[in-house]
Write a protein that holds these residues in place. Structure first.
Motif, PDB file in Angstrom:
ATOM      1  N   ALA A   1      10.945 -10.559  24.851  1.00  0.00           N
ATOM      2  CA  ALA A   1       9.933 -10.907  26.120  1.00  0.00           C
ATOM      3  C   ALA A   1       8.901 -11.728  25.627  1.00  0.00           C
ATOM      4  CB  ALA A   1       9.769  -9.943  26.983  1.00  0.00           C
ATOM      5  N   VAL A   2       8.108 -11.324  24.770  1.00  0.00           N
ATOM      6  CA  VAL A   2       6.948 -11.909  24.294  1.00  0.00           C
ATOM      7  C   VAL A   2       7.164 -13.104  23.816  1.00  0.00           C
ATOM      8  CG1 VAL A   2       5.128 -11.982  22.864  1.00  0.00           C
ATOM      9  CG2 VAL A   2       5.792  -9.771  24.062  1.00  0.00           C
ATOM     10  N   PHE A   3       8.287 -13.405  23.058  1.00  0.00           N
ATOM     11  CA  PHE A   3       8.439 -14.778  22.515  1.00  0.00           C
ATOM     12  C   PHE A   3       9.239 -15.728  23.367  1.00  0.00           C
ATOM     13  CE2 PHE A   3       7.714 -12.879  18.681  1.00  0.00           C
ATOM     14  CZ  PHE A   3       8.525 -12.197  18.182  1.00  0.00           C
ATOM     15  N   LEU A   4       9.793 -15.274  24.498  1.00  0.00           N
ATOM     16  CA  LEU A   4      10.326 -16.029  25.496  1.00  0.00           C
ATOM     17  C   LEU A   4       9.123 -16.673  26.136  1.00  0.00           C
ATOM     18  CD1 LEU A   4      12.721 -17.116  27.371  1.00  0.00           C
ATOM     19  CD2 LEU A   4      12.593 -15.147  28.695  1.00  0.00           C
TER      20      LEU A   4
ATOM     21  N   LYS B   1       2.990 -23.952  20.519  1.00  0.00           N
ATOM     22  CA  LYS B   1       3.219 -24.252  18.797  1.00  0.00           C
ATOM     23  C   LYS B   1       3.181 -23.086  18.234  1.00  0.00           C
ATOM     24  CE  LYS B   1       0.269 -28.531  19.100  1.00  0.00           C
ATOM     25  NZ  LYS B   1      -1.086 -29.128  18.891  1.00  0.00           N
ATOM     26  N   ALA B   2       2.875 -21.866  18.784  1.00  0.00           N
ATOM     27  CA  ALA B   2       2.751 -20.602  17.941  1.00  0.00           C
ATOM     28  C   ALA B   2       4.635 -20.128  18.020  1.00  0.00           C
ATOM     29  CB  ALA B   2       1.990 -19.473  18.424  1.00  0.00           C
TER      30      ALA B   2
ATOM     31  N   THR C   1       7.686 -18.100  15.623  1.00  0.00           N
ATOM     32  CA  THR C   1       8.382 -16.591  15.831  1.00  0.00           C
ATOM     33  C   THR C   1       9.727 -16.680  15.776  1.00  0.00           C
ATOM     34  OG1 THR C   1       8.778 -17.249  18.080  1.00  0.00           O
ATOM     35  CG2 THR C   1       6.670 -16.489  17.930  1.00  0.00           C
ATOM     36  N   PRO C   2      10.386 -15.441  15.701  1.00  0.00           N
ATOM     37  CA  PRO C   2      11.792 -15.378  15.285  1.00  0.00           C
ATOM     38  C   PRO C   2      12.595 -15.995  16.261  1.00  0.00           C
ATOM     39  CG  PRO C   2      10.824 -13.250  15.135  1.00  0.00           C
ATOM     40  CD  PRO C   2       9.829 -14.091  15.547  1.00  0.00           C
ATOM     41  N   PHE C   3      12.036 -16.355  17.688  1.00  0.00           N
ATOM     42  CA  PHE C   3      12.489 -16.857  18.489  1.00  0.00           C
ATOM     43  C   PHE C   3      12.762 -18.597  18.474  1.00  0.00           C
ATOM     44  CE2 PHE C   3      13.699 -16.088  23.221  1.00  0.00           C
ATOM     45  CZ  PHE C   3      13.681 -17.217  23.757  1.00  0.00           C
ATOM     46  N   GLY C   4      11.781 -19.128  17.734  1.00  0.00           N
ATOM     47  CA  GLY C   4      11.553 -20.370  17.647  1.00  0.00           C
ATOM     48  C   GLY C   4      13.050 -21.112  16.915  1.00  0.00           C
ATOM     49  N   PRO C   5      13.286 -20.492  15.649  1.00  0.00           N
ATOM     50  CA  PRO C   5      14.494 -21.296  15.252  1.00  0.00           C
ATOM     51  C   PRO C   5      15.687 -21.297  15.903  1.00  0.00           C
ATOM     52  CG  PRO C   5      13.314 -19.946  13.682  1.00  0.00           C
ATOM     53  CD  PRO C   5      12.805 -19.696  14.821  1.00  0.00           C
TER      54      PRO C   5
ATOM     55  N   VAL D   1      18.958 -18.030  24.628  1.00  0.00           N
ATOM     56  CA  VAL D   1      18.271 -17.239  23.358  1.00  0.00           C
ATOM     57  C   VAL D   1      18.145 -15.863  23.660  1.00  0.00           C
ATOM     58  CG1 VAL D   1      16.595 -17.363  21.446  1.00  0.00           C
ATOM     59  CG2 VAL D   1      17.609 -19.535  22.520  1.00  0.00           C
ATOM     60  N   PHE D   2      17.453 -15.763  24.757  1.00  0.00           N
ATOM     61  CA  PHE D   2      16.784 -14.568  25.330  1.00  0.00           C
ATOM     62  C   PHE D   2      18.299 -13.410  25.433  1.00  0.00           C
ATOM     63  CE2 PHE D   2      13.932 -11.411  26.641  1.00  0.00           C
ATOM     64  CZ  PHE D   2      14.297 -10.807  27.974  1.00  0.00           C
TER      65      PHE D   2
END
Lengths: 332, 420
Positions: B335-338, B356-357, B361-365, B225-226
């Protein structure tokens, strides 16, 4: 110089980058230290005297008993247990006959912190339970060979004598006493995460937050002032102001993280990084510099020992990483 | 002559195709390099998940200092599994060892008094001493566990031998039986004790947390994803060229609306990402990281992930192209979401709230889509995860779409007002 300081302070993106540097102590303090190992769990699938003794000894050693294997597996998965030991329903028979190879299941999570301790303690308990069967078997074997006609003692009598002796207390004891000391276990993970985070964030701050905008500004003014004046009056002073601010923030992070021994390496690393960044920013387009920074940052995570050292598996890495700027923090 | 909408879309697609092709070769090369470095970083992260601590340093004082005691202690403390968790150094005297412990060199000192081995062999009660530094934290349990291990082994050995001897005496068996018993029983028990560490256990791994996949699969998904997010940095021409004031004004004057302008900005990166993802998954399968076979649903989920990321990065780039800094925003936020998703520091080291957060984030889905495609989440994740992921996906897609549309239409509206 005041002009450059004001200019830098008005640059919102630079201030954001300075804030990013504050992640360094977070990594060292919060994410770096080893967490306390959750207790070990076990499930005893067989019944009988040996099962009761096994449970008793394991609970005495700090294990938690689970009523089913599924519950134990869920606990390991959810990290309420560091790992789980499962004794099958025929373990008493296997123990009596000495056929214990592979009999016990060790359930691990990918994040199990210290399963070695669970193994050691389980081995000691199993050995403790197995000892009377060894004695019975060796007596039976010796008597059978030397005087086949003699009556061989029942294993149960040996077992009873064994537990009578152990019940009376150990002949050998290790008395545990507390004493003064200043021992601090080496926090390997914390050190490596600190070096990795500091290396990456300082690289990002200096190349993208310092050298790139200064070179851009100097290029803009070179047409008006000439290259020499742009270099002396724009590039150098602005780079110096940004560099000093980044350096002071990084040094403060070292002190907050209690890594004061890293202050000098951080200063040297920052100096080398800012010089290389200034040269690259002067000659490379912005997009190329950004992509190069991204690559260096991710490569650092991979081939420097930030999380794990891949060099033993891939020897070429130990040579390759000398070409990475952040690796200087491990060398210096 | 006025063009109708499909023709306008086709014209823009052709134009975007030309812009995309300018970046294609460098993008391919950079994506290949980036995929390689992401693989190393992900592998390092996956390998770094367990315990990483130096063995506790312990001093051993053998006051008996006989040949037999040295052999016995060497046999015990140089077992590989003991030396991997505890580093034992010998000291000559108790006072010296305690002084060094006070100075921080040792975490604990084991003292075995003179004559302990003789007493032990004759069944006479004897004790050793374990001095533990009061500054030890997690290491205390190691030292106590090894002390327990030693005590139990010695107890088992002693009681096993003595009970056997007692039974031999009580049964009236000849002395040869006793001699033979002593020769074999001890050896058998010690060999069992030292060999059981590796031979007793069958090791099994559970899946990684509530993901339903193994640790390498999870890290692989995070870094994939990254990688998908970062490939957005490689198409500056496609995103920026048409957003310049003069060019966008020209396009608007030709009747190109936002609905004609934006599809190409999403379509070409989507196709690129789909191919890139397919190649990466194939390589990960060849290296044994992924073992699940892909079916139609998995492929659709993967395409959905590529489309979502392309939508997000493309529209964000368009919306921010004038302001600048979109590339740094994509890089920093990815990078932060990863990190929040546990793709850098192992999840056990992070507060649960971070993990959980990361779902929000946009990364999550994107991560949930890829995990679902490779056989994860299923019965392990909370039941509301798919619902949350879908809602978050729609939210961020809309959040990226509206600014991009407003950006493109905002100047158009102003120019119309000026003309009127």
């Amino acid at each position: 110089m005041t002009f450059h300081v004001k200019r830098v302070l008005r640059d919102g993106s630079f201030l954001l980058i300075l804030l990013l540097l504050l992640l360094i102590p977070f990594f060292a303090e919060k994410a770096g230290h080893d967490v306390k190992t959750p207790p070990y769990g076990f499930f005893c699938g067989f019944e009988g005297e040996d099962a009761s003794l096994l449970e008793q000894e394991l609970i005495r050693s700090g294990f938690t008993a689970y009523s089913s294997e599924a519950e134990l597996r869920a606990a390991v998965r959810d990290r309420t247990a560091d790992c789980g030991i499962v004794f099958p329903d025929n373990f008493d028979i296997l123990l009596r006959t000495g056929r214990t190879d592979g009999a016990v299941s060790l359930i691990l999570s990918p994040e199990s912190l210290f399963p070695e301790l669970a193994r050691i303690q389980t081995v000691s308990v199993i050995t403790y339970l197995y000892a009377p069967y060894v004695s019975a078997e060796e007596i039976r074997s010796a008597a059978g060979e030397i005087c086949p006609s003699a009556a061989v003692p029942e294993p149960e009598s040996i077992r009873n004598a064994y537990y009578e002796m152990t019940g009376a207390g150990s002949v050998f004891r290790l008395e545990i006493l507390s004493a003064d000391g200043f021992y601090q276990a080496e926090q390997i993970r914390s050190h490596n995460l600190f070096k990795g985070t500091a290396g990456i964030l300082i690289l990002l701050s200096l190349w993208i937050g310092c050298c790139r905008p200064c070179a851009f500004h100097a290029r803009l003014m070179a047409g008006r002032l000439g290259r020499k004046k742009a270099f002396l009056h724009i590039l150098l002073p602005e780079t110096a102001v940004r560099f000093l601010m980044i350096l002071m923030t990084a040094a403060a992070c070292c002190m907050v993280s209690e890594e004061t021994s890293m202050i000098l390496p951080v200063i040297l690393y920052s100096l080398i990084t800012v010089m290389s960044g200034t040269v690259l920013a002067a000659f490379l387009p912005d997009a190329v510099l950004l992509v190069l920074t991204v690559f260096l940052m991710i490569l650092t995570l991979g081939i420097c020992p930030v999380f794990a050292d891949l060099a033993p598996s891939i020897p070429a890495i130990s040579t390759l990483r000398y070409g990475l700027l952040p690796y200087l923090l491990w060398i210096l | 002559m006025k063009q109708n909408a499909p023709k306008k879309i086709c014209s823009m697609l052709v134009r975007d195709g030309i812009l995309f092709s300018r970046d294609l070769l460098p993008s391919l090369l950079l994506s290949a390099l980036l995929a390689a470095v992401c693989f190393f970083a992900g592998a390092a992260g996956a390998l770094g998940s367990g315990r990483q601590a130096a063995p506790a340093v312990v001093a051993l004082v053998d006051e008996e200092d006989s040949f037999r005691s040295r052999v016995a202690l060497n046999t015990v403390f140089h077992q590989e599994y003991i030396s991997s968790i505890m580093s034992v150094r010998e000291e000559d005297t108790r006072e010296e060892a305690l002084e060094k412990m006070k100075n921080g060199l040792y975490g604990a000192v084991i003292v075995l008094p003179d004559g302990f081995l003789e007493d032990f062999m004759h069944g006479i009660p004897c004790s050793g001493y374990l001095f533990v530094s009061d500054t030890l934290e997690n290491e205390q349990e190691i030292i106590h566990a090894v002390a327990d291990f030693g005590e139990r082994l010695i107890t088992a050995g002693q009681a096993g031998i003595f009970s056997g001897e007692q039974i031999i005496r009580d049964s009236g068996l000849p002395p040869e039986v006793h001699t033979r018993f002593l020769e074999t029983a001890n050896g058998k028990l010690l060999s069992f004790a030292f060999g059981a560490y590796s031979s007793l256990f069958t090791v099994e791994y559970v899946s990684y947390g509530s993901t339903g996949v193994s640790l390498p699969e999870y890290f692989g998904a995070c870094w994939l994803v990254f990688l998908l997010f970062l490939t957005g940095l490689f198409f500056p021409d496609l995103y920026i060229t048409d957003c310049r004031g003069s060019v966008s004004a020209r396009l608007r004057s030709c009747g190109i609306r936002a609905s004609h302008f934006l599809p190409g900005k999403v379509l070409y990166p989507f196709l690129f990402r789909a191919v890139l993802l397919a190649v990466c998954l194939l390589l990960l399968r060849l290296t044994g990281v992924y073992r699940t076979d892909l079916n139609v649903l998995s492929v659709l989920l993967l395409l959905a992930a590529c489309l979502y990321v392309s939508l997000l990065t493309g529209l964000t780039a368009v919306a921010l192209s004038v302001k600048g800094g979109w590339s740094v925003l994509i890089l920093a936020s990815s990078a932060v979401f990863l990190f929040l998703a546990g793709g850098m520091v192992p999840g056990a080291m992070l507060p649960q709230s971070f993990l959980k957060a990361s779902l929000y984030t946009p990364f999550g889905p994107a991560l949930q889509l890829i995990l679902s495609a490779i056989g994860g989440t299923a019965d392990r994740a909370p039941a509301h995860y798919p619902l949350i992921s879908t809602a978050v996906l729609l939210f961020y897609s809309a959040a990226a779409l509206f600014p991009a549309v407003r950006f493109y239409r905002g100047e158009h509206t102003q120019e119309e007002e000026v003309r009127l």
